[in-house]
Design a protein around this motif. Structure first.
Motif, PDB file in Angstrom:
ATOM      1  N   PRO A   1      -8.823   1.010   1.054  1.00  0.00           N
ATOM      2  CA  PRO A   1      -7.917   1.412  -0.032  1.00  0.00           C
ATOM      3  C   PRO A   1      -6.679   0.533  -0.161  1.00  0.00           C
ATOM      4  O   PRO A   1      -6.164   0.336  -1.265  1.00  0.00           O
ATOM      5  CB  PRO A   1      -7.553   2.861   0.343  1.00  0.00           C
ATOM      6  CG  PRO A   1      -8.727   3.340   1.118  1.00  0.00           C
ATOM      7  CD  PRO A   1      -9.227   2.153   1.891  1.00  0.00           C
ATOM      8  N   LEU A   2      -6.172  -0.006   0.949  1.00  0.00           N
ATOM      9  CA  LEU A   2      -4.969  -0.839   0.866  1.00  0.00           C
ATOM     10  C   LEU A   2      -5.202  -2.121   0.072  1.00  0.00           C
ATOM     11  O   LEU A   2      -4.251  -2.709  -0.455  1.00  0.00           O
ATOM     12  CB  LEU A   2      -4.471  -1.190   2.270  1.00  0.00           C
ATOM     13  CG  LEU A   2      -3.700  -0.104   3.020  1.00  0.00           C
ATOM     14  CD1 LEU A   2      -3.221  -0.634   4.361  1.00  0.00           C
ATOM     15  CD2 LEU A   2      -2.518   0.415   2.197  1.00  0.00           C
ATOM     16  N   THR A   3      -6.454  -2.561  -0.017  1.00  0.00           N
ATOM     17  CA  THR A   3      -6.725  -3.785  -0.776  1.00  0.00           C
ATOM     18  C   THR A   3      -6.559  -3.568  -2.272  1.00  0.00           C
ATOM     19  O   THR A   3      -6.484  -4.531  -3.032  1.00  0.00           O
ATOM     20  CB  THR A   3      -8.156  -4.290  -0.487  1.00  0.00           C
ATOM     21  OG1 THR A   3      -9.099  -3.299  -0.922  1.00  0.00           O
ATOM     22  CG2 THR A   3      -8.345  -4.576   0.993  1.00  0.00           C
ATOM     23  N   ARG A   4      -6.491  -2.295  -2.684  1.00  0.00           N
ATOM     24  CA  ARG A   4      -6.319  -1.978  -4.108  1.00  0.00           C
ATOM     25  C   ARG A   4      -4.903  -1.478  -4.405  1.00  0.00           C
ATOM     26  O   ARG A   4      -4.610  -1.023  -5.507  1.00  0.00           O
ATOM     27  CB  ARG A   4      -7.335  -0.909  -4.528  1.00  0.00           C
ATOM     28  CG  ARG A   4      -8.790  -1.341  -4.332  1.00  0.00           C
ATOM     29  CD  ARG A   4      -9.753  -0.339  -4.945  1.00  0.00           C
ATOM     30  NE  ARG A   4      -9.707   0.949  -4.263  1.00  0.00           N
ATOM     31  CZ  ARG A   4     -10.451   1.272  -3.202  1.00  0.00           C
ATOM     32  NH1 ARG A   4     -11.299   0.375  -2.689  1.00  0.00           N
ATOM     33  NH2 ARG A   4     -10.359   2.479  -2.655  1.00  0.00           N
ATOM     34  N   ALA A   5      -4.035  -1.558  -3.409  1.00  0.00           N
ATOM     35  CA  ALA A   5      -2.692  -0.992  -3.562  1.00  0.00           C
ATOM     36  C   ALA A   5      -1.691  -1.962  -4.165  1.00  0.00           C
ATOM     37  O   ALA A   5      -0.527  -1.609  -4.364  1.00  0.00           O
ATOM     38  CB  ALA A   5      -2.167  -0.521  -2.203  1.00  0.00           C
ATOM     39  N   GLY A   6      -2.131  -3.183  -4.469  1.00  0.00           N
ATOM     40  CA  GLY A   6      -1.167  -4.182  -4.937  1.00  0.00           C
ATOM     41  C   GLY A   6      -0.315  -4.641  -3.768  1.00  0.00           C
ATOM     42  O   GLY A   6      -0.826  -5.126  -2.768  1.00  0.00           O
TER      43      GLY A   6
END
Length: 315
Positions: free
Chosen positions: A176-181
């Motif tokens: 999920p962190l890879t999609r957090a900007g």
């Protein structure tokens, strides 16, 4: 009986020159001093060594029998007291034991071994895993060279800071962190973490940096090596914080994503450590040069002139 090595040099000169005057000139002493040495040699060996025949002196059968042995012994003594500092890598046969952090072995070990095999094919390397407790193996001579993030404190251990690297966050590609900007400290703290600790610790300087921001994290497990931690991260939504230089090759191989660490941490150091007994050992110095190059830049290790020994930090 107390031995005087000066007598060995005097005996060698007497047997080579065949006269007291010649031996005295060779050793840069006076003729009376050499005569006294000959007298002491005669008393020690119970043999005349040289006997006068007309105007010359002739060696006795005993002197003739031991002449070669005396010369060889003197050369051996000189070799011990004034050893040659020349190093013939082509004929060098030696086994070095290295206790390195596992990530450093993965990062720089292949480059070091390739350089060693190219330059000194008779040399073997033994890489040992780090112990979970501090050990005096460098002092005892059981380990020749250590490499990790810890600067030793013992006064007889040399420590040289050869590299440093920033910390990064490793996650699986779909985390999920890879999609957090932009990953914030709050995002980072909210994720589940795995720690890397050979002692099994679940906290580190990361927790102090988070506490300063009023944040805490949840460490669900610890792994003894970075490689083990990556295996957990690869198959879960865990994240692990590791030095970038050692993480980047593994991340590329395993398909992991590296993200910036949203905390202000000093760079992670890499120390090369050895016992002071090896300071002037030519073979050990050569290995240190290669190890320094491999830890600094594995891509060029062994393919550039060996650097001169830098100023070391004593610990």
């Amino acid at each position: 009986m107390q031995l005087d090595l000066n007598l060995l040099a005097a005996l060698d000169a007497l047997l080579e020159e065949g006269s007291v005057a010649g031996a005295a000139e060779r050793l840069h002493v006076t003729a009376p001093a050499m005569s006294r040495s000959l007298g002491r040699i005669r008393r020690t060996t119970g043999d005349q060594i040289l006997v006068r025949t007309g105007r010359t002196m002739t060696p006795t059968p005993y002197a003739i029998a031991v002449r070669a042995q005396v010369h060889d012994l003197l050369q051996q003594v000189r070799g011990v007291l004034a050893p040659s500092r020349e190093l013939d890598l082509a004929t060098l046969e030696r086994t070095f034991t290295l206790r390195w952090h596992d990530a450093l072995v993965t990062h720089a070990g292949p480059a070091l071994l390739a350089a060693v095999r190219e330059q000194a094919p008779g040399v073997r390397l033994r890489f040992l895993a780090e112990s979970s407790v501090d050990t005096p193996e460098l002092r005892r001579g059981e380990v020749d060279l250590a490499a990790n993030a810890d600067r030793p404190t013992a006064s007889e251990i040399r420590a040289e800071r050869v590299a440093e690297t920033r910390h990064v966050v490793a996650v699986r590609a779909e985390h999920p962190l890879t999609r957090a900007g932009t990953v914030t400290a709050a995002h980072y703290a909210a994720a589940d973490h795995i720690a890397v600790s050979r002692r099994g610790r679940l906290s580190s300087v990361l927790d102090g940096a988070l506490a300063a921001l009023g944040l805490t994290r949840r460490v669900v497990a610890s792994a003894p090596t970075e490689g083990a931690a990556f295996a957990f991260v690869r198959n879960s939504d865990l994240l692990v914080t590791v030095p970038e230089s050692t993480a980047r090759p593994a991340a590329a191989e395993l398909g992991l994503t590296l993200l910036p660490l949203p905390l202000d941490l000093p760079p992670a150091p890499v120390y090369l450590s050895w016992h002071q007994r090896y300071d002037t050992d030519p073979a050990h110095r050569w290995l240190r040069d290669l190890a320094r190059g491999a830890l600094t830049d594995p891509e060029t290790a062994g393919h550039r002139p060996a650097p001169s020994e830098p100023v070391r930090e004593s610990g």
